[in-house]
Scaffold this motif. Structure first.
Motif, PDB file in Angstrom:
ATOM      1  N   PRO A 110     -18.270   7.368  -5.466  1.00 25.77           N
ATOM      2  CA  PRO A 110     -17.526   8.876  -5.419  1.00 25.77           C
ATOM      3  C   PRO A 110     -18.591   9.909  -6.210  1.00 25.77           C
ATOM      4  N   ARG A 111     -18.269  11.018  -5.758  1.00 29.89           N
ATOM      5  CA  ARG A 111     -18.814  12.302  -6.370  1.00 29.89           C
ATOM      6  C   ARG A 111     -17.580  13.068  -7.191  1.00 29.89           C
ATOM      7  N   LYS A 112     -17.893  13.985  -7.959  1.00 31.29           N
ATOM      8  CA  LYS A 112     -17.013  14.667  -8.744  1.00 31.29           C
ATOM      9  C   LYS A 112     -16.333  15.664  -7.590  1.00 31.29           C
ATOM     10  N   TYR A 113     -14.973  15.326  -7.773  1.00 35.38           N
ATOM     11  CA  TYR A 113     -14.283  16.068  -6.640  1.00 35.38           C
ATOM     12  C   TYR A 113     -12.830  15.953  -7.302  1.00 35.38           C
ATOM     13  N   PRO A 114     -11.994  17.307  -7.315  1.00 31.40           N
ATOM     14  CA  PRO A 114     -10.520  16.952  -7.797  1.00 31.40           C
ATOM     15  C   PRO A 114      -9.816  16.262  -6.928  1.00 31.40           C
ATOM     16  N   VAL A 115      -9.234  15.466  -7.558  1.00 32.08           N
ATOM     17  CA  VAL A 115      -8.215  14.436  -6.440  1.00 32.08           C
ATOM     18  C   VAL A 115      -6.764  14.751  -7.356  1.00 32.08           C
ATOM     19  N   THR A 116      -5.768  14.829  -6.585  1.00 28.43           N
ATOM     20  CA  THR A 116      -4.199  15.181  -6.933  1.00 28.43           C
ATOM     21  C   THR A 116      -3.632  13.935  -6.427  1.00 28.43           C
ATOM     22  N   VAL A 117      -2.564  13.356  -7.643  1.00 29.84           N
ATOM     23  CA  VAL A 117      -1.772  12.238  -7.411  1.00 29.84           C
ATOM     24  C   VAL A 117      -0.613  12.365  -7.471  1.00 29.84           C
ATOM     25  N   PHE A 118       0.209  12.173  -6.219  1.00 28.13           N
ATOM     26  CA  PHE A 118       1.722  12.511  -6.246  1.00 28.13           C
ATOM     27  C   PHE A 118       2.356  11.121  -6.100  1.00 28.13           C
ATOM     28  N   PHE A 119       3.422  10.896  -7.015  1.00 26.59           N
ATOM     29  CA  PHE A 119       4.216   9.806  -7.096  1.00 26.59           C
ATOM     30  C   PHE A 119       5.489   9.891  -6.327  1.00 26.59           C
ATOM     31  N   GLY A 120       5.947   9.025  -5.541  1.00 20.91           N
ATOM     32  CA  GLY A 120       7.137   8.815  -4.807  1.00 20.91           C
ATOM     33  C   GLY A 120       8.043   7.828  -5.635  1.00 20.91           C
ATOM     34  N   ARG A 121       9.330   7.946  -4.920  1.00 16.22           N
ATOM     35  CA  ARG A 121      10.447   6.987  -5.746  1.00 16.22           C
ATOM     36  C   ARG A 121      10.201   5.649  -5.080  1.00 16.22           C
ATOM     37  N   ALA A 122      10.455   4.792  -6.046  1.00 24.02           N
ATOM     38  CA  ALA A 122      10.237   3.469  -5.948  1.00 24.02           C
ATOM     39  C   ALA A 122      11.005   2.923  -4.485  1.00 24.02           C
ATOM     40  N   LEU A 123      10.609   2.269  -3.736  1.00 28.35           N
ATOM     41  CA  LEU A 123      11.079   1.780  -2.666  1.00 28.35           C
ATOM     42  C   LEU A 123      11.324   0.099  -2.760  1.00 28.35           C
ATOM     43  N   TYR A 124      12.462  -0.260  -2.954  1.00 34.92           N
ATOM     44  CA  TYR A 124      12.952  -1.837  -2.978  1.00 34.92           C
ATOM     45  C   TYR A 124      13.297  -2.340  -1.774  1.00 34.92           C
ATOM     46  N   PRO A 125      12.685  -3.597  -1.693  1.00 34.90           N
ATOM     47  CA  PRO A 125      13.166  -4.343  -0.278  1.00 34.90           C
ATOM     48  C   PRO A 125      14.751  -4.537  -0.324  1.00 34.90           C
ATOM     49  N   ALA A 126      15.375  -4.164   0.847  1.00 38.52           N
ATOM     50  CA  ALA A 126      16.615  -4.270   1.066  1.00 38.52           C
ATOM     51  C   ALA A 126      16.893  -5.610   1.175  1.00 38.52           C
ATOM     52  N   PRO A 127      18.134  -6.366   0.909  1.00 32.65           N
ATOM     53  CA  PRO A 127      18.438  -7.639   1.101  1.00 32.65           C
ATOM     54  C   PRO A 127      18.233  -8.152   2.621  1.00 32.65           C
ATOM     55  N   GLY A 128      17.453  -8.882   2.839  1.00 34.71           N
ATOM     56  CA  GLY A 128      17.173  -9.532   4.087  1.00 34.71           C
ATOM     57  C   GLY A 128      16.015  -8.618   5.118  1.00 34.71           C
ATOM     58  N   GLU A 129      15.584  -7.540   4.337  1.00 32.35           N
ATOM     59  CA  GLU A 129      14.552  -6.847   4.832  1.00 32.35           C
ATOM     60  C   GLU A 129      13.207  -7.423   5.222  1.00 32.35           C
ATOM     61  N   ASP A 130      12.510  -7.412   6.223  1.00 35.52           N
ATOM     62  CA  ASP A 130      11.335  -8.118   6.371  1.00 35.52           C
ATOM     63  C   ASP A 130      10.164  -6.791   6.068  1.00 35.52           C
ATOM     64  N   HIS A 131       9.065  -7.497   6.010  1.00 34.10           N
ATOM     65  CA  HIS A 131       7.898  -6.670   5.682  1.00 34.10           C
ATOM     66  C   HIS A 131       7.507  -5.396   6.668  1.00 34.10           C
ATOM     67  N   ARG A 132       7.753  -5.561   7.921  1.00 30.52           N
ATOM     68  CA  ARG A 132       7.504  -4.610   8.887  1.00 30.52           C
ATOM     69  C   ARG A 132       8.532  -3.402   8.820  1.00 30.52           C
ATOM     70  N   SER A 133       9.769  -3.663   8.402  1.00 30.78           N
ATOM     71  CA  SER A 133      10.676  -2.576   8.057  1.00 30.78           C
ATOM     72  C   SER A 133      10.346  -2.042   6.847  1.00 30.78           C
ATOM     73  N   LEU A 134       9.902  -2.533   5.850  1.00 29.11           N
ATOM     74  CA  LEU A 134       9.556  -2.083   4.431  1.00 29.11           C
ATOM     75  C   LEU A 134       8.203  -1.195   4.857  1.00 29.11           C
ATOM     76  N   THR A 135       7.314  -1.610   5.458  1.00 27.82           N
ATOM     77  CA  THR A 135       6.143  -0.940   5.958  1.00 27.82           C
ATOM     78  C   THR A 135       6.306   0.603   6.625  1.00 27.82           C
ATOM     79  N   LEU A 136       7.480   0.405   7.454  1.00 26.08           N
ATOM     80  CA  LEU A 136       7.820   1.671   7.885  1.00 26.08           C
ATOM     81  C   LEU A 136       8.421   2.603   6.984  1.00 26.08           C
TER      82      LEU A 136
END
Length: 140
Positions: free
Chosen positions: A98-124
């Motif tokens: 990496p080279r010196k360059y400004p990077v900004t970090v944005f945090f979203g809300r936690a996404l919890y797997p819903a009961p019975g949800e599969d990984h494909r749906s959570l990925t979407l």
């Protein structure tokens, strides 16, 4: 994988960034990688996974991989979407460090797997959250 081809570079990257190699095989992670990740998660380590699985060639979001969602569903843990603005300029494909360059970090809300949800749906859901975060960050 890129940083783990050379033992010296692998050691430097591991110590500098607290990374572990993700060994991919046909249809997913190697058994060793799966066991390593499971141990870290069971020991309550936090992980930062890039859902695209590689650096962007053009700075745009790429196709999402389902590994992070698979781990979240498998271990009943949340995913916190994180959008990083500036990383493509800090270390574009082909640049060895990496080279010196400004990077900004944005945090979203936690996404919890819903009961019975599969990984494909959570990925979407993760992809939608990241795209929304990107759009909001670019509107600034």
């Amino acid at each position: 994988d890129y940083f783990y081809k050379n033992r010296l570079i692998a050691s430097l990257v591991t110590l500098s960034f607290a990374t572990i190699p993700i060994e991919r095989g046909r249809g997913g992670l190697s058994k060793l990688t799966s066991e390593r990740l499971a141990k870290l998660l069971n020991d309550e380590w936090n992980m930062l996974l890039y859902p695209e699985g590689t650096r962007s060639r053009n700075g745009k979001l790429g196709r999402m991989r389902s590994g992070a969602a698979f781990l979240a569903v498998e271990h009943s843990i949340p995913i916190v979407p994180i959008y990083l603005r500036g990383t493509h300029d800090a270390m574009p494909v082909g640049r060895p460090w990496p080279r010196k360059y400004p990077v900004t970090v944005f945090f979203g809300r936690a996404l919890y797997p819903a009961p019975g949800e599969d990984h494909r749906s959570l990925t979407l859901r993760v992809e939608r959250a990241l795209r929304q975060m990107r759009d909001e960050a670019l509107a600034d």
